[in-house]
Design a protein around this motif. Structure first.
Motif, PDB file in Angstrom:
ATOM      1  N   THR A 100      -3.310   6.138   2.638  1.00  0.00           N
ATOM      2  CA  THR A 100      -4.677   5.360   1.918  1.00  0.00           C
ATOM      3  C   THR A 100      -5.979   5.841   2.528  1.00  0.00           C
ATOM      4  OG1 THR A 100      -5.535   3.978   3.147  1.00  0.00           O
ATOM      5  CG2 THR A 100      -3.930   3.093   0.803  1.00  0.00           C
ATOM      6  N   GLU A 102      -0.209   5.425  -2.663  1.00  0.00           N
ATOM      7  CA  GLU A 102      -0.905   6.136  -2.399  1.00  0.00           C
ATOM      8  C   GLU A 102       0.531   6.777  -1.558  1.00  0.00           C
ATOM      9  OE1 GLU A 102      -3.629   7.050  -2.681  1.00  0.00           O
ATOM     10  OE2 GLU A 102      -4.187   5.580  -3.331  1.00  0.00           O
ATOM     11  N   SER A 111       0.938  -1.210   0.674  1.00  0.00           N
ATOM     12  CA  SER A 111       0.055   0.180   0.236  1.00  0.00           C
ATOM     13  C   SER A 111       0.810   1.446   0.049  1.00  0.00           C
ATOM     14  CB  SER A 111      -0.472   0.308   1.414  1.00  0.00           C
ATOM     15  OG  SER A 111      -0.063   0.360   2.184  1.00  0.00           O
TER      16      SER A 111
END
Length: 354
Positions: free
Chosen positions: A225, A157, A153
């Motif tokens: 995120t 982002e 992740s």
């Protein structure tokens, strides 16, 4: 060394249930924009609380937490027994609801949570050794996959807000968070029996380090995120990192739910042993009670009950600290011309010459 690592993985497996792996309990306690400082603060606290419970269990040497409480609190132990029983039931219901929620896209009928609870009852009937062996095998896999999802992740982002916003209120909230997680663990850690100082320190350190690292990764992933509102935020984050990673994390989340459920069921069945019916009857009572409570829903159980458990749990931890401090101070009495030390904390109540 295997026993040290098994105990450490039992602690980690108890903490990283559906609420932890999904990120939901972290958001419920700390809100959005969680500071990365939360991770080491919680890690240090977990280390000392683990040492506290393991030391008490090693000193007292009983195999059920109600007997531990009778030594800790005397005639008031029933209040602690009820609290820990209710806590185990709350956690069990949250894990059943969490597993049903996890598998709802595949099977709309909420049956898997209860089925998993039945399997936990079978393993728990084998005693602590069965629980240690189970966590020894599966928890390292959970850690590796959860870490992989969080790392994935990071590249999807913006990292600007990844460290979160530091606020002084994280310290009392962290105390409540650790207390909530360790209340379930206490019902097992205090019943492991005699341990050496090395076993206590190393198992606590390995567990605390593992949980600190995972907390840091999950907090960073949430902040990168901004996915705070989902029922299972980390699971949704993994969906954006690839289909196979999502499927793998869903499977691992299910396993982590199972390891936490195992501790909850073990504590409840262990308490009922010798007090109610046989193993089958006691297991049925536990599974039915957990399943009925789980109909409140995963998010509702975590949001409503977990913080309350954290507050009451702090009182229990303070009582445990008080017991350890009192036991560490031998009282002195004078017999004739010699001074002798009476250690009333020892099980035999013997007298030691100075």
């Amino acid at each position: 060394m295997r026993r040290i690592f098994s105990i450490a993985m039992l602690i980690v497996g108890t903490v990283i249930g559906a609420g932890f792996c999904s990120g939901r309990e972290i958001v419920s306690f700390f809100g959005s924009g969680v500071s990365i400082v939360v991770a080491p603060v919680c890690g240090v606290s977990i280390f000392f609380v683990c040492m506290l419970f393991l030391s008490i269990g090693s000193r007292i040497g009983e195999k059920s937490f109600d007997k531990i409480n009778s030594v800790l609190l005397g005639k008031y132990h029933f209040a602690a027994d009820i609290f820990l029983l209710v806590n185990n039931l709350i956690v069990l219901s949250a894990m059943i609801a969490g597993l049903n929620s996890l598998l709802k896209p595949f099977v709309p009928f909420p049956v898997f949570g209860a089925a998993a609870a039945v399997l936990c009852a079978v393993i728990a009937s084998k005693g602590v050794s069965g629980m240690l062996d189970c966590n020894f095998i599966v928890v390292p896999v959970i850690i590796a996959v959860l870490a992989a999802v969080c790392f994935a992740s990071f590249g999807t982002e913006v990292m600007d807000a990844s460290l979160g916003m530091f606020r002084m209120r994280i310290f009392p909230i962290a105390a409540m968070y650790v207390s909530m997680n360790m209340m379930l663990a206490s019902t097992v850690l205090t019943t492991l029996g005699k341990l050496t100082r090395k076993q206590i320190v190393l198992s606590s350190a390995i567990a605390a380090a593992s949980i600190t690292a995972l907390l840091a990764l999950i907090i960073t992933a949430l902040n990168c995120t901004g996915n705070y509102s989902a029922e299972m935020p980390i699971l949704e984050i993994s969906a954006g990192a690839g289909k196979w990673l999502y499927v793998l994390l869903a499977a691992v989340t299910g396993i982590s739910i199972f390891t936490t459920m195992l501790t909850a069921v073990g504590g409840l069945v262990g308490y009922l042993g010798g007090k109610a019916g046989g193993k089958v009857f006691n297991s049925a009572v536990v599974v039915i009670a957990g399943t009925v409570t789980s109909f409140l829903g995963f998010t509702r159980v975590v949001s409503l009950f977990y913080p309350l458990v954290g507050v009451v749990g702090l009182i229990y931890i303070v009582m445990c600290i008080k017991f350890v401090c009192k036991a560490a101070k031998p009282r002195k009495k004078i017999f004739g011309k010699g001074v002798q030390s009476v250690d009333k904390s020892s099980t035999g109540g013997g007298i030691l010459n100075t």
